[in-house]
Write an enzyme that holds these catalytic residues in place. Structure first.
Site, PDB file in Angstrom:
ATOM      1  N   ASN A   9       0.821  -1.056  -0.175  1.00  0.00           N
ATOM      2  CA  ASN A   9       0.500  -0.075   0.249  1.00  0.00           C
ATOM      3  C   ASN A   9       0.827   1.431   0.170  1.00  0.00           C
ATOM      4  O   ASN A   9       1.967   1.700   1.369  1.00  0.00           O
ATOM      5  CB  ASN A   9      -1.208  -0.335   1.047  1.00  0.00           C
ATOM      6  CG  ASN A   9      -1.309   1.025   1.381  1.00  0.00           C
ATOM      7  OD1 ASN A   9      -1.817   2.007   0.307  1.00  0.00           O
ATOM      8  ND2 ASN A   9      -2.081   1.699   2.489  1.00  0.00           N
ATOM      9  N   LYS A  11       0.382   3.988  -0.361  1.00  0.00           N
ATOM     10  CA  LYS A  11      -0.385   5.652   0.331  1.00  0.00           C
ATOM     11  C   LYS A  11      -0.309   6.738  -0.629  1.00  0.00           C
ATOM     12  O   LYS A  11      -0.480   6.130  -1.854  1.00  0.00           O
ATOM     13  CB  LYS A  11      -0.269   5.583   1.734  1.00  0.00           C
ATOM     14  CG  LYS A  11      -0.568   4.068   2.645  1.00  0.00           C
ATOM     15  CD  LYS A  11      -0.004   4.374   4.287  1.00  0.00           C
ATOM     16  CE  LYS A  11      -0.214   2.816   4.429  1.00  0.00           C
ATOM     17  NZ  LYS A  11      -0.369   2.581   6.298  1.00  0.00           N
ATOM     18  N   HIS A  93     -10.001   0.606   5.116  1.00  0.00           N
ATOM     19  CA  HIS A  93      -8.760   1.378   5.857  1.00  0.00           C
ATOM     20  C   HIS A  93      -8.770   1.695   6.869  1.00  0.00           C
ATOM     21  O   HIS A  93      -9.960   2.504   7.047  1.00  0.00           O
ATOM     22  CB  HIS A  93      -7.221   2.286   5.024  1.00  0.00           C
ATOM     23  CG  HIS A  93      -5.968   1.794   5.568  1.00  0.00           C
ATOM     24  ND1 HIS A  93      -5.582   2.943   6.780  1.00  0.00           N
ATOM     25  CD2 HIS A  93      -5.017   1.119   5.412  1.00  0.00           C
ATOM     26  CE1 HIS A  93      -3.943   2.697   6.344  1.00  0.00           C
ATOM     27  NE2 HIS A  93      -3.450   1.508   6.198  1.00  0.00           N
ATOM     28  N   GLU A  95      -7.001   4.575   8.169  1.00  0.00           N
ATOM     29  CA  GLU A  95      -7.113   6.017   8.045  1.00  0.00           C
ATOM     30  C   GLU A  95      -8.092   6.908   7.156  1.00  0.00           C
ATOM     31  O   GLU A  95      -8.174   7.791   7.531  1.00  0.00           O
ATOM     32  CB  GLU A  95      -5.511   5.903   6.885  1.00  0.00           C
ATOM     33  CG  GLU A  95      -3.820   5.628   7.925  1.00  0.00           C
ATOM     34  CD  GLU A  95      -2.773   5.610   7.341  1.00  0.00           C
ATOM     35  OE1 GLU A  95      -3.195   5.102   5.657  1.00  0.00           O
ATOM     36  OE2 GLU A  95      -2.168   4.823   7.587  1.00  0.00           O
ATOM     37  N   GLU A 165      -5.007  -5.075  10.572  1.00  0.00           N
ATOM     38  CA  GLU A 165      -4.260  -3.913  10.614  1.00  0.00           C
ATOM     39  C   GLU A 165      -4.808  -3.475  12.512  1.00  0.00           C
ATOM     40  O   GLU A 165      -4.958  -2.413  12.213  1.00  0.00           O
ATOM     41  CB  GLU A 165      -4.241  -2.976   9.265  1.00  0.00           C
ATOM     42  CG  GLU A 165      -4.053  -3.959   8.653  1.00  0.00           C
ATOM     43  CD  GLU A 165      -3.558  -2.302   7.240  1.00  0.00           C
ATOM     44  OE1 GLU A 165      -3.094  -2.501   6.978  1.00  0.00           O
ATOM     45  OE2 GLU A 165      -4.169  -1.363   6.870  1.00  0.00           O
ATOM     46  N   GLY A 171       2.476   2.491  10.780  1.00  0.00           N
ATOM     47  CA  GLY A 171       3.744   3.504  11.368  1.00  0.00           C
ATOM     48  C   GLY A 171       3.917   3.194  12.117  1.00  0.00           C
ATOM     49  O   GLY A 171       4.998   4.745  11.942  1.00  0.00           O
ATOM     50  N   SER A 210       3.380  -2.489  10.444  1.00  0.00           N
ATOM     51  CA  SER A 210       4.836  -2.053  10.568  1.00  0.00           C
ATOM     52  C   SER A 210       5.462  -3.461  10.504  1.00  0.00           C
ATOM     53  O   SER A 210       6.661  -4.125  10.825  1.00  0.00           O
ATOM     54  CB  SER A 210       5.266  -1.705  11.890  1.00  0.00           C
ATOM     55  OG  SER A 210       5.028  -0.183  12.268  1.00  0.00           O
TER      56      SER A 210
HETATM   57  P1  13P Z   1       2.901  -0.309   7.951  1.00  0.00           P
HETATM   58  O1  13P Z   1       3.942  -0.819   7.418  1.00  0.00           O
HETATM   59  O2  13P Z   1       3.870   1.778   7.433  1.00  0.00           O
HETATM   60  O3  13P Z   1       2.522  -0.291   9.169  1.00  0.00           O
HETATM   61  O4  13P Z   1       1.770   0.546   7.004  1.00  0.00           O
HETATM   62  C1  13P Z   1       0.735  -0.779   6.947  1.00  0.00           C
HETATM   63  C2  13P Z   1      -0.305  -0.111   6.525  1.00  0.00           C
HETATM   64  O5  13P Z   1      -0.991   0.162   6.710  1.00  0.00           O
HETATM   65  C3  13P Z   1      -0.696  -1.032   5.635  1.00  0.00           C
HETATM   66  O6  13P Z   1      -2.071  -0.793   5.041  1.00  0.00           O
END
Ligand code: 13P
Length: 252
Positions: A9, A11, A93, A95, A165, A171, A210
């Site tokens: 992803n 982003k 997601h 976010e 997740e 992150g 992560s």
């Molecule tokens: P990270 O791997 O940066 O923690 O992000 C995970 C994520 O949100 C994938 O959709």
């Protein structure tokens, strides 16, 4: 029965030049046929990346409209994504749940819209740190799954991918332990089975949060973890390809 799947992803990252370079590197370094691999660039970069991927790497989008078309300013329909070459789309997601106030039912409607155009929705669920500390992890995830499933039929459910997740792991550099991931994945699989008999055995459940080359193999070795949804490490082709290799052989 469940082939491992690793999705990057990307982003809201990259420029046209940098995503082209990243796509080329991913294509040349992720060559493991035992793992399904996909990348999800930003929407504007989808048609830039699509022709570079060939057959080995699939294209995914990061979101899809609930609506099939019409007066929905700023939205992108499932049919548009398919026309651009997408096979997968992320829905729900954390976010987007947090920043765009997406409800679980809306996530289900998006998944339905995706399936209607032949896309595979990757439905993201996960708890916050406060929710985990309050022992609410399962309750929160089950509520997210209930809301999502309320928009779908049982047949459609089996065509989805689920991504667990934990919000606190995204992150943060603080991944769930393999044991924590394994526990939640097993609970999700049991819950899926309660919606539709047989679905628990076929639906792929990815872990995200992560994941790095150093922890991927241990997490993917959990029996109910079928691969990963990778954020930061997916922006580095060498790291991403190491994670793909860690998923090799972890499918059932
Ligand atoms: P990270 O791997 O940066 O923690 O992000 C995970 C994520 O949100 C994938 O959709």
């Amino acid at each position: 029965m469940r082939k491992a799947l690793v999705i990057g992803n990307w982003k809201q990252n990259g420029s046209i030049a940098s995503v082209k370079a990243l796509a080329d590197s991913v294509v040349s370094s992720c060559l493991d046929e035992s793992v399904d691999v996909a990348v999800c660039p930003a929407a504007l970069h989808l048609p830039v990346v699509a022709p570079l991927l060939g057959d080995a790497i699939a294209l995914g989008a990061q979101d899809v409209s609930e609506y099939s078309g019409g007066a929905y300013t700023g939205q992108i329909s499932a049919a548009m994504l398919v026309e651009t070459g997408c096979q997968y789309v992320l829905v729900g997601h954390s976010e987007r749940r947090a920043l765009c106030a997406e409800s679980s039912v809306a996530v289900g409607v998006k998944a339905k819209s995706a399936l209607g155009s032949g896309l595979t929705p990757v439905v993201c669920v996960g708890e916050t740190l406060d929710e985990r500390k309050a022992n609410q992890t399962e309750a929160v995830i089950f509520e997210q799954l209930d809301g999502f499933f309320s928009a779908l039929g049982s047949d459609e459910l089996t065509q989805c991918v689920i991504a667990y997740e934990p919000v606190w792991a995204i992150g943060s550099g603080l991944s769930a332990s393999a044991e924590q991931a394994g526990e939640v994945h097993a609970a999700i699989r049991t819950k899926l089975e309660s919606y539709a008999a047989g679905s628990g055995a076929v639906i792929r459940i990815l872990y995200g949060g992560s994941v790095k080359p150093g922890n991927a193999a241990e997490i993917f070795a959990q029996p109910d973890v079928d691969g990963g949804l990778i954020g930061g490490a997916a922006l580095d082709a060498a790291d991403f390809s190491a994670i793909v290799s860690a998923a090799s052989g972890s499918g059932e």
